[in-house]
Design an enzyme around this catalytic site. Structure first.
Site, PDB file in Angstrom:
ATOM      1  N   ARG A 191       2.383  51.067  84.669  1.00 36.06           N
ATOM      2  CA  ARG A 191       2.160  51.736  83.382  1.00 36.06           C
ATOM      3  C   ARG A 191       2.591  53.183  83.533  1.00 36.06           C
ATOM      4  O   ARG A 191       1.820  54.125  83.329  1.00 36.06           O
ATOM      5  CB  ARG A 191       0.689  51.648  82.978  1.00 36.06           C
ATOM      6  CG  ARG A 191       0.280  50.250  82.498  1.00 36.06           C
ATOM      7  CD  ARG A 191      -1.200  50.186  82.260  1.00 36.06           C
ATOM      8  NE  ARG A 191      -1.607  48.914  81.679  1.00 36.06           N
ATOM      9  CZ  ARG A 191      -2.829  48.406  81.781  1.00 36.06           C
ATOM     10  NH1 ARG A 191      -3.750  49.073  82.460  1.00 36.06           N
ATOM     11  NH2 ARG A 191      -3.132  47.257  81.228  1.00 36.06           N
ATOM     12  N   GLN A 220       0.511  51.737  92.472  1.00 37.61           N
ATOM     13  CA  GLN A 220       0.577  50.449  93.145  1.00 37.61           C
ATOM     14  C   GLN A 220       1.643  49.532  92.543  1.00 37.61           C
ATOM     15  O   GLN A 220       1.702  48.350  92.870  1.00 37.61           O
ATOM     16  CB  GLN A 220      -0.788  49.758  93.074  1.00 37.61           C
ATOM     17  CG  GLN A 220      -1.913  50.612  93.656  1.00 37.61           C
ATOM     18  CD  GLN A 220      -3.259  49.918  93.659  1.00 37.61           C
ATOM     19  OE1 GLN A 220      -3.939  49.885  94.662  1.00 37.61           O
ATOM     20  NE2 GLN A 220      -3.659  49.366  92.534  1.00 37.61           N
ATOM     21  N   ASP A 278      -8.707  55.768  84.220  1.00 38.27           N
ATOM     22  CA  ASP A 278      -7.689  54.751  84.017  1.00 38.27           C
ATOM     23  C   ASP A 278      -6.354  55.389  83.649  1.00 38.27           C
ATOM     24  O   ASP A 278      -6.302  56.493  83.080  1.00 38.27           O
ATOM     25  CB  ASP A 278      -8.113  53.787  82.905  1.00 38.27           C
ATOM     26  CG  ASP A 278      -8.884  52.599  83.436  1.00 38.27           C
ATOM     27  OD1 ASP A 278      -8.913  52.413  84.663  1.00 38.27           O
ATOM     28  OD2 ASP A 278      -9.461  51.849  82.626  1.00 38.27           O
ATOM     29  N   ASP A 280      -4.152  54.063  81.469  1.00 40.62           N
ATOM     30  CA  ASP A 280      -3.696  53.738  80.124  1.00 40.62           C
ATOM     31  C   ASP A 280      -4.622  54.256  79.032  1.00 40.62           C
ATOM     32  O   ASP A 280      -4.617  53.752  77.908  1.00 40.62           O
ATOM     33  CB  ASP A 280      -3.515  52.226  79.975  1.00 40.62           C
ATOM     34  CG  ASP A 280      -4.798  51.449  80.254  1.00 40.62           C
ATOM     35  OD1 ASP A 280      -5.729  52.030  80.853  1.00 40.62           O
ATOM     36  OD2 ASP A 280      -4.854  50.270  79.883  1.00 40.62           O
ATOM     37  N   ASP A 393     -17.035  48.228  89.346  1.00 37.93           N
ATOM     38  CA  ASP A 393     -17.820  49.352  88.835  1.00 37.93           C
ATOM     39  C   ASP A 393     -19.308  49.015  88.764  1.00 37.93           C
ATOM     40  O   ASP A 393     -20.158  49.796  89.195  1.00 37.93           O
ATOM     41  CB  ASP A 393     -17.302  49.808  87.465  1.00 37.93           C
ATOM     42  CG  ASP A 393     -17.008  48.643  86.511  1.00 37.93           C
ATOM     43  OD1 ASP A 393     -17.506  47.519  86.747  1.00 37.93           O
ATOM     44  OD2 ASP A 393     -16.272  48.860  85.529  1.00 37.93           O
ATOM     45  N   HIS A 417      -9.649  53.876  75.138  1.00 35.56           N
ATOM     46  CA  HIS A 417      -9.128  52.792  75.974  1.00 35.56           C
ATOM     47  C   HIS A 417      -8.890  51.583  75.072  1.00 35.56           C
ATOM     48  O   HIS A 417      -9.589  51.381  74.079  1.00 35.56           O
ATOM     49  CB  HIS A 417     -10.161  52.446  77.060  1.00 35.56           C
ATOM     50  CG  HIS A 417      -9.713  51.444  78.066  1.00 35.56           C
ATOM     51  ND1 HIS A 417      -9.663  50.089  77.795  1.00 35.56           N
ATOM     52  CD2 HIS A 417      -9.302  51.578  79.351  1.00 35.56           C
ATOM     53  CE1 HIS A 417      -9.235  49.442  78.859  1.00 35.56           C
ATOM     54  NE2 HIS A 417      -9.009  50.321  79.821  1.00 35.56           N
TER      55      HIS A 417
END
Length: 641
Positions: A191, A220, A278, A280, A393, A417
């Protein structure tokens, strides 16, 4: 190397890594600590300005860093981002008062409003200004009547003939003796554009993010962030704060843990923070200020979570705070009194009051879309489990709580998100959700195997009745792999990811098609057949549907089903059902297959019976392996360092 991002990883790079030279140390504050800024517009045009400040009457021009108010107007900061979470500061910190500072030009009134747990408002401080020219105004509010709930905010008002400009609004508290260093960690996997956008947002605001010492990007993917045209400039803007790391794909757990690993290995103090983020999300950079300031003033270290707003519906709060029912594998449960999928610009249907989170809530855990973990927690609790992703989490928060470190979800610290309900449940990641939820239940719940077995059997029956054979195989594989014991986590989930994708590829209904191009079915032959209401006697209906399936009886040969009506009791009446994908980007074709159904039912019953018999022994294996699985050495091995 000043002006360059430090780079490390398996791939050669022209930029020399300076990561080993990075040292995190506490520093002496200069003046008061900014707890949050007063902003009047969001980070992107899709975000409503009413989330920051609401025009109650009159006219005003709302900009990011300031506001111009016309005569006879009022603007209220009693909004999601405008509110100061006074209840949370009173409960978790030793701060006794907060100041609102602003630079003011013109004539009008500034007042600090306050609410209580019922949402009733009052004014706790106010000041009139006349003929002001870049005048600094400071209002003070005590943090003394908010234990169960309530917030503070800044209201601005003009009379007829008055105009007022307000800018550089800051909510400040007395600074601690030392400021904790903080590193943001962004985990990214193919992304690149989204990740770059968030780096650019941080770079644009970096001068205001005084507590931010470093930004780690754990890349990654195969589509690298560094290949984008804007990366060189953002690396220059962030300078030696940015550390770009290329590593094997170890999922979200592996990406986020890399930040903990690096900070823990390069800190001169245990009073450091790592803020997960995150790749995105649409980022509100002020989140960094709010979460780090709160962490700097808590009496004892706590995990500080940010809230999630729905990106496709930017006015919606996903949940105020959540917990998990561990033994029944149910994450994402709203804490009592919590807002859930709430329109922050709307009103509560029952009370007709604005949707504000007035009551203070105690969270069970917080999603890692934005979550700050103090280094003291890592020292006492260990690193996250190598779960790949899903439940990492929740498991970490529940483990930290057992060591005396609660999780606090901080209102007003929010990022946008992608909406969860637009993601289909029938995907390969469901394997990790199931397997990891069972491991978490084994580690942190009574692990009642009779109850757990009933939960899994109920899920399997629903999947089979709904002709979701690939999802049934996913459940079976998840339980089988749990029973393999801790060895299944040895490679961080890489082999499991490949295997579950291979398994699911054998089931046609796991694939998405365009509605106009469904294999073997003419588009014009697919008409919507709506569902009946939820059965009042579900057990009887369940028995009837099972008998019909066993005997091969159906009510409909072919039909289309909207995603919100794809209930087991409805889908089970079809030979072939064309079901809308949750993404709304296509359909999936579920076709009755008696042989698959019986085979999966037999395999499922067998493995769940194994779980009932062997689960307690496997539970002990996971508990014994926890210290090694969550150790620095284990992650070093996984990172191939």
């Amino acid at each position: 190397m000043p002006g360059k991002a430090a780079v490390t990883g398996e791939a050669p790079s022209a930029m020399v890594s300076t990561i080993d030279d990075t040292r995190f140390a506490e520093r002496t504050p200069q003046g008061r600590l900014t707890a949050q800024r007063g902003l009047y517009a969001g980070p992107a045009p899709i975000v409503s300005k009413d989330l920051y400040a609401e025009l109650e009457w009159g006219s005003a021009v709302r900009e990011r860093a300031g506001i111009a108010i016309e005569p006879a107007s009022k603007v209220s900061g009693n909004t999601y981002f405008g509110r100061f979470p006074a209840s949370y500061w009173q409960r978790w910190t030793d701060v006794t008062e907060v100041q609102v500072e602003a630079v003011v030009t013109g004539d009008g009134q500034l007042s600090v409003g306050a609410s209580d747990l019922e949402g009733d408002s009052r004014v706790v401080a106010a000041e009139l200004v006349a003929g002001a020219k870049q005048q600094k105004v400071t209002l003070t509010a005590k943090l003394d009547k908010f234990y169960d709930g309530g917030a503070l905010w800044l209201d601005l008002e003009t009379e007829g003939g008055q105009s007022l400009r307000v800018e550089k609004v800051r909510w400040t508290v007395e600074a601690p003796e030392k400021i904790r260093p903080t590193a943001v960690t962004i985990c990214t996997m193919n992304r690149a554009d989204d990740c770059l956008s968030n780096l650019q947002a941080l770079a644009a605001d970096v001068s205001s993010l005084e507590t931010l010492d470093a930004i780690y990007v754990a890349d990654q993917g195969t589509d690298r962030v560094e290949t984008r045209d804007g990366f060189e400039q953002v690396a220059k803007d962030l300078g030696d704060k940015l550390h770009y790391i290329k590593q094997p794909n170890l999922g979200g757990a592996g990406g986020f843990t890399r930040g903990l690993y690096e900070v823990a290995g390069h800190t001169e103090t245990e009073h450091a923070n790592v803020l997960f983020m995150d790749d995105d999300v649409l980022l509100e950079p002020d989140l960094v200020i709010r979460m780090t300031a709160f962490s700097n003033r808590t009496v004892n270290p706590v995990i500080v979570g940010g809230q999630m707003l729905n990106l496709l519906h930017p006015n919606q709060l996903h949940v105020g705070a959540e917990y998990a029912r561990l033994n029944t594998l149910e994450p994402g449960q709203p804490v009592p009194h919590s807002l859930s999928t709430a329109d922050l610009l709307g009103v509560d249907e029952e009370t007709l009051k604005p949707n504000r989170q007035e009551r203070r809530l105690d969270a069970g855990y917080n999603g890692w879309w934005s979550c700050l973990i103090p280094y003291e927690v890592v020292k006492a609790t260990g690193y996250p489990l190598p779960f790949f992703f899903q439940w990492d989490d929740a498991e970490y928060s529940y483990r930290a709580r057992a060591h005396g470190f609660p999780t606090v979800t901080l209102p007003g610290a929010g990022v946008w998100h992608a909406d969860f309900h637009w993601k289909d449940w029938d995907e390969w990641h469901r394997y990790f959700n199931l397997r990891n939820s069972i491991i978490t239940a084994a580690l942190h719940s009574p692990f009642n195997l009779n109850l757990l077995s009933r939960v899994l059997i109920a899920q399997l029956v629903r999947y089979l009745l709904g002709m979701q054979y690939g999802l049934s195989a996913t459940l079976i594989k998840a339980v089988e792999d749990f029973l393999e014991g801790p060895e299944v986590l040895r490679d961080g989930g890489v082999a499991a990811m490949k295997e579950i994708r291979r398994i699911r590829d054998e089931y046609p209904e796991t694939k998405r098609h365009k509605a106009t191009d469904v294999p073997g079915i003419a588009s014009n032959d697919i008409g919507i057949i709506n569902s009946a209401p939820r059965p009042s006697m579900q057990r009887l209906v369940l028995i009837k549907r099972i008998l019909d399936r066993v005997l091969g009886r159906s009510r409909h040969s072919l039909g289309a089903i909207p995603i919100d009506e794809a209930h087991w009791w409805h889908v089970a009446t079809f030979d072939t059902a064309v079901v809308t994908d949750a993404s709304q980007e296509g359909v999936r074709v579920r076709s009755y297959d008696r042989a698959k159904m019986f085979d999966l039912a037999r395999r499922g019953a067998k493995v769940i019976q194994r779980l009932r018999k062997e689960g307690a022994a496997v539970q002990e294996q996971y508990k014994r392996s926890m210290p090694e699985l969550t150790s620095r050495d284990n992650w070093k091995r996984l990172y191939e360092l």
